[in-house]
Design a protein around this motif. Structure first.
Motif, PDB file in Angstrom:
ATOM      1  N   VAL A 121      37.551  35.061  50.771  1.00 26.35           N
ATOM      2  CA  VAL A 121      38.470  36.098  51.237  1.00 26.35           C
ATOM      3  C   VAL A 121      39.915  35.603  51.201  1.00 26.35           C
ATOM      4  O   VAL A 121      40.832  36.324  50.771  1.00 26.35           O
ATOM      5  CB  VAL A 121      38.094  36.546  52.669  1.00 26.35           C
ATOM      6  N   ALA A 122      40.144  34.364  51.641  1.00 31.12           N
ATOM      7  CA  ALA A 122      41.500  33.814  51.681  1.00 31.12           C
ATOM      8  C   ALA A 122      42.109  33.735  50.284  1.00 31.12           C
ATOM      9  O   ALA A 122      43.272  34.107  50.067  1.00 31.12           O
ATOM     10  CB  ALA A 122      41.476  32.435  52.333  1.00 31.12           C
ATOM     11  N   ASN A 123      41.333  33.271  49.334  1.00 32.46           N
ATOM     12  CA  ASN A 123      41.842  33.171  47.966  1.00 32.46           C
ATOM     13  C   ASN A 123      42.043  34.540  47.330  1.00 32.46           C
ATOM     14  O   ASN A 123      42.923  34.730  46.491  1.00 32.46           O
ATOM     15  CB  ASN A 123      40.900  32.318  47.122  1.00 32.46           C
ATOM     16  N   MET A 124      41.233  35.503  47.755  1.00 32.41           N
ATOM     17  CA  MET A 124      41.386  36.885  47.296  1.00 32.41           C
ATOM     18  C   MET A 124      42.763  37.411  47.729  1.00 32.41           C
ATOM     19  O   MET A 124      43.477  38.066  46.957  1.00 32.41           O
ATOM     20  CB  MET A 124      40.263  37.723  47.911  1.00 32.41           C
ATOM     21  N   VAL A 125      43.120  37.121  48.980  1.00 28.63           N
ATOM     22  CA  VAL A 125      44.415  37.541  49.514  1.00 28.63           C
ATOM     23  C   VAL A 125      45.552  36.864  48.765  1.00 28.63           C
ATOM     24  O   VAL A 125      46.551  37.495  48.386  1.00 28.63           O
ATOM     25  CB  VAL A 125      44.496  37.237  51.021  1.00 28.63           C
ATOM     26  N   LYS A 126      45.417  35.576  48.535  1.00 31.07           N
ATOM     27  CA  LYS A 126      46.473  34.820  47.855  1.00 31.07           C
ATOM     28  C   LYS A 126      46.660  35.316  46.423  1.00 31.07           C
ATOM     29  O   LYS A 126      47.786  35.535  45.960  1.00 31.07           O
ATOM     30  CB  LYS A 126      46.140  33.337  47.845  1.00 31.07           C
ATOM     31  N   ASP A 127      45.543  35.496  45.696  1.00 30.91           N
ATOM     32  CA  ASP A 127      45.632  35.895  44.292  1.00 30.91           C
ATOM     33  C   ASP A 127      46.233  37.292  44.133  1.00 30.91           C
ATOM     34  O   ASP A 127      46.990  37.552  43.193  1.00 30.91           O
ATOM     35  CB  ASP A 127      44.240  35.859  43.652  1.00 30.91           C
ATOM     36  N   ALA A 128      45.876  38.195  45.058  1.00 28.98           N
ATOM     37  CA  ALA A 128      46.331  39.579  44.922  1.00 28.98           C
ATOM     38  C   ALA A 128      47.687  39.832  45.567  1.00 28.98           C
ATOM     39  O   ALA A 128      48.490  40.619  45.051  1.00 28.98           O
ATOM     40  CB  ALA A 128      45.293  40.523  45.533  1.00 28.98           C
TER      41      ALA A 128
END
Length: 421
Positions: free
Chosen positions: A280-287
């Motif tokens: 979830v954290a990387n999803m937020v960062k990437d988007a």
């Protein structure tokens, strides 16, 4: 039914909690008050495995003080296990072994302390022991941080986890709030909960009318929509400058795949989970490009006896006590339950449920406990959760550390031949 004075067998199953030992305390102390009807209480070393391997612990060797100390000690004092008995048809050998061990040690009462899978095991033993020629009174003692057992209002173990997660979410959110101007803007906390989002819901309790905090909750009951989720996070960061995401390990996509699925299975055959937070954290960062931090509560949430809920401790003890009292009244194949009488003031009483209606049934969060957008909890949910988290029941401290009990766990001499699992 146990017609004469017989011994009792107690075992702990599945993931342990901050208060499962309080239930053990309730069982042992209550049994000791009825020495005219119950002989010794034997505990299984590492749960039901202790019964199968005849690895029994004689709790009569423990002092009154040590047994009382269980009430304030976390984890499983006798060891737990993840081991589910198959059906009689699939593995008659294990059931025959159980009865053989019970016979050899004059055991007529079986108290199994655990969640859904142990309720199933307890039910099978109660149903099949008579068929195998040695009737045993089997009483299930409810325990699960997941809060997913049916009929009972709540499960011992859950209230303390809920309190820990609510406090952790509150404190972590204060932390990210203080850093958001130049650093972290999103913190993600992963909590337990495979199919039911009760623990994740507790994270939302950190935001109150007096202190509104931007918290997003991801429930197993709500299919994960990445686009909708990112829009929610982005909106909160734009408004507050930061936000916290509490994600249940059981959060999954519409196709059923868990965000945290590792492709492996545990001893019960369940998908092995772990890793929803970084996903979830990387999803937020990437988007969205926001700097983040993430954490996994893992064992910390279920072992945190230092911040246990008093309601939870009291109920855990009461369930153990009631289990023995039910057995002495002749009940079999049942589970003591918590029945909520009122919210304000919070009142509850002990009830009873047949194991036929408990085994293999999971209780999910009601739809009216989750907000319409799927990312928060309703007032009705708050009214349910709040009493379960209330009250403190601190252990004694020495040099800044809580004083927990470690039992002697003296083994009962074996009478039978070795049994291989």
């Amino acid at each position: 039914m146990a017609a004469k004075k017989m011994n009792a067998f107690y075992a702990q199953s599945g993931g342990v909690t901050a208060v499962i030992n309080a239930s053990a305390c309730g069982v042992i102390e209550t049994a000791r008050k009825h020495k005219d009807k119950i002989g010794k209480v034997y505990a299984g070393r590492n749960g039901i495995i202790g019964a199968l391997t005849e690895d029994l612990i004689d709790t009569s060797k423990e002092s009154t003080k040590a047994v009382a100390g269980l009430r304030t000690t976390p984890s499983g004092a006798f060891g737990s296990c993840r081991f589910k008995l198959k059906s009689l048809e699939a593995n008659k050998r294990e059931y025959e072994r159980l009865i053989e061990v019970f016979k050899a040690h004059n055991i007529g009462y079986f108290f199994y302390n655990g969640g859904g899978d142990s309720a199933d095991t307890c039910y099978k033993v109660s149903q099949l022991s008579e068929t195998l020629g040695y009737p045993v009174q089997a009483i299930h003692v409810p325990k699960t941080v997941d809060n997913d057992l049916p009929i009972t209002d709540n499960c011992p173990g859950f209230g303390s986890v809920a309190k820990y997660i609510a406090v952790s979410t509150l404190e972590a959110t204060f932390d990210v709030r203080s850093m958001c101007a130049t650093s972290t803007k999103v913190f993600v906390l992963e909590v337990m909960g495979r199919h039911a989002g009760w623990i994740a819901a507790a994270g939302a309790m950190a935001s109150t009318k007096d202190c509104e905090l931007p918290i997003v909750v991801l429930f197993p009951e709500v299919l994960f929509d990445q686009k909708k989720f990112l829009a929610k996070v982005n909106g909160l960061v734009k408004k507050f400058g930061y936000c916290t995401v509490v994600v249940s390990e059981g959060c999954h996509y519409p196709d059923g795949k868990f965000l945290a699925e590792q492709g492996t299975r545990d001893a019960f055959g369940h998908a092995q989970l772990g890793g929803a937070a970084p996903v979830v954290a990387n999803m937020v960062k990437d988007a969205l490009g926001y700097k983040f931090h993430w954490g996994v509560a893992d064992y910390l949430q279920r072992a945190a006896r230092h911040i246990a809920s008093k309601s939870d401790v009291d109920q855990a003890y009461a369930m153990g006590k009631a289990a023995v009292e039910f057995a002495l009244k002749g009940h079999n194949s049942v589970m003591p339950t918590v029945e909520r009488v009122s919210n304000a003031p919070y009142k509850w009483k002990v009830g009873m449920a047949p194991l036929s209606k408990v085994a293999n049934v999971e209780k999910m969060m009601p739809k009216n406990f989750i907000t319409a957008d799927g990312f928060g909890i309703t007032e009705k949910c708050r009214q349910y959760l709040a009493p379960l988290m209330k009250g403190e029941d601190y252990p004694s401290y020495k040099d800044g550390l809580p004083q927990y009990v470690t039992l002697k766990n003296v083994a009962v001499p074996k009478k039978l031949s070795k049994f291989d699992l």
